[in-house]
Design a protein around this motif. Sequence first.
Motif, short mmCIF file in Angstrom:
data_model
loop_
_atom_site.label_atom_id
_atom_site.label_comp_id
_atom_site.label_asym_id
_atom_site.label_seq_id
_atom_site.Cartn_x
_atom_site.Cartn_y
_atom_site.Cartn_z
N ALA A 21 0.67 -1.15 0.20
CA ALA A 21 -0.10 -0.12 -0.08
C ALA A 21 0.76 1.19 0.00
O ALA A 21 0.54 2.16 -0.80
N ALA A 22 2.12 1.33 0.77
CA ALA A 22 2.99 2.51 0.76
C ALA A 22 3.59 2.77 -0.46
O ALA A 22 4.07 3.73 -0.65
N LEU A 24 1.71 2.56 -3.29
CA LEU A 24 0.86 3.12 -4.18
C LEU A 24 1.22 4.53 -4.90
O LEU A 24 1.06 4.70 -5.97
N PRO A 25 1.72 5.46 -3.68
CA PRO A 25 2.03 6.95 -4.70
C PRO A 25 3.07 6.77 -5.77
O PRO A 25 3.14 7.59 -6.50
N ASP A 26 3.95 5.72 -5.55
CA ASP A 26 4.93 5.67 -6.48
C ASP A 26 4.59 4.89 -7.89
O ASP A 26 5.38 4.62 -8.76
N MET A 27 3.42 4.38 -7.97
CA MET A 27 3.25 3.39 -8.88
C MET A 27 2.31 4.20 -9.77
O MET A 27 1.00 4.63 -9.41
N LEU A 53 -8.89 -3.24 -3.90
CA LEU A 53 -8.10 -2.35 -4.63
C LEU A 53 -8.34 -1.95 -6.09
O LEU A 53 -7.51 -1.25 -6.70
#
Lengths: 74, 234
Positions: A21-22, A24-27, A53
């Motif tokens: 989940a952490a 997510l912002p980089d993907m 998700l």
Amino acid sequence: MAVKQLDALGIKCPQPVLKIAAMLPDMKAGEILEVVADCPTFEKDVRNWCQRLKKTPLWFRDEGGGKVRCQIQF
Amino acid sequence: MSDKTNEKNKLETLEKRVQELEKENAGLKATLEQEAQEHEKVSMDLAIGLSEAFVVLQKISQGDFSVRASEDVENELLARLGVVINRTNDALSAAKAQTQNMIKELATPVIRVWDEVLVLPLIGTLDSQRAQHVMETLLERITKDGARIVILDITGVPYVDSLVAANIAQTMEAVKLVGAEGMLTGIRAQVAQTLVKMGVKITGVETKSNLAEGLKEAFRRLGVKAIQEKQPGD
């Protein structure tokens, strides 16, 4: 497109899923994350997480010794 | 009672105790398994809830304020997180709308310089969207203020092409339709040259070199005499 790697060995669920989940912002949409973990419920949890998700689990591979590797498409 | 009978009784008692302990153990095991299952469920719900919160925050950070975090969830912590995210989202969305309104207002500063005379000094590029907004604001102010003369000053517009020229001409045409007279001022030499080279014509619109000339013409039409006060010592 490069496959991003995530090492979740030695931690128990749900921590591997939280680590995913952490990321997510980089993907970006369509990118692939490869995760390796040794938590007994890892595959079940990742499948559950992907379903909620709306991400695609591409494959799971049992590498022996409790180690499971998988790829998820974001 | 013989020793043998005593031994037998003891053994039976011990066997009973073992059975009781086994039963107790099975009960504890079942409770532990149930608790582990519940713990796993709560942990996964938290992990998935946090993941969803991540997704919503990511979208908000990209400027998408239409997303909402779940507030109606079983886990109280996640529900509160959802409420906080949505409140933050609403505040950011409102701030963005306010900023956009301010930019719009600053982009079309209609000034009433005299009774029945409005001036709109334009600064910056004039695209179709802004031209449309200029027209709407100007027409609204003409009607509201009962203006007779409108001066559109384009001294601060660095670039005028055929599209911008058409937008200006349309605005001036609309000004006429609501009963006012339009005037265009501040066409810079470079802009004038570009327009001539491109063969662009702004027809039916009175033009003046600068805003001062435009104001003089407006006062002349209204019959207003502007008297310059003499400076001391003149």
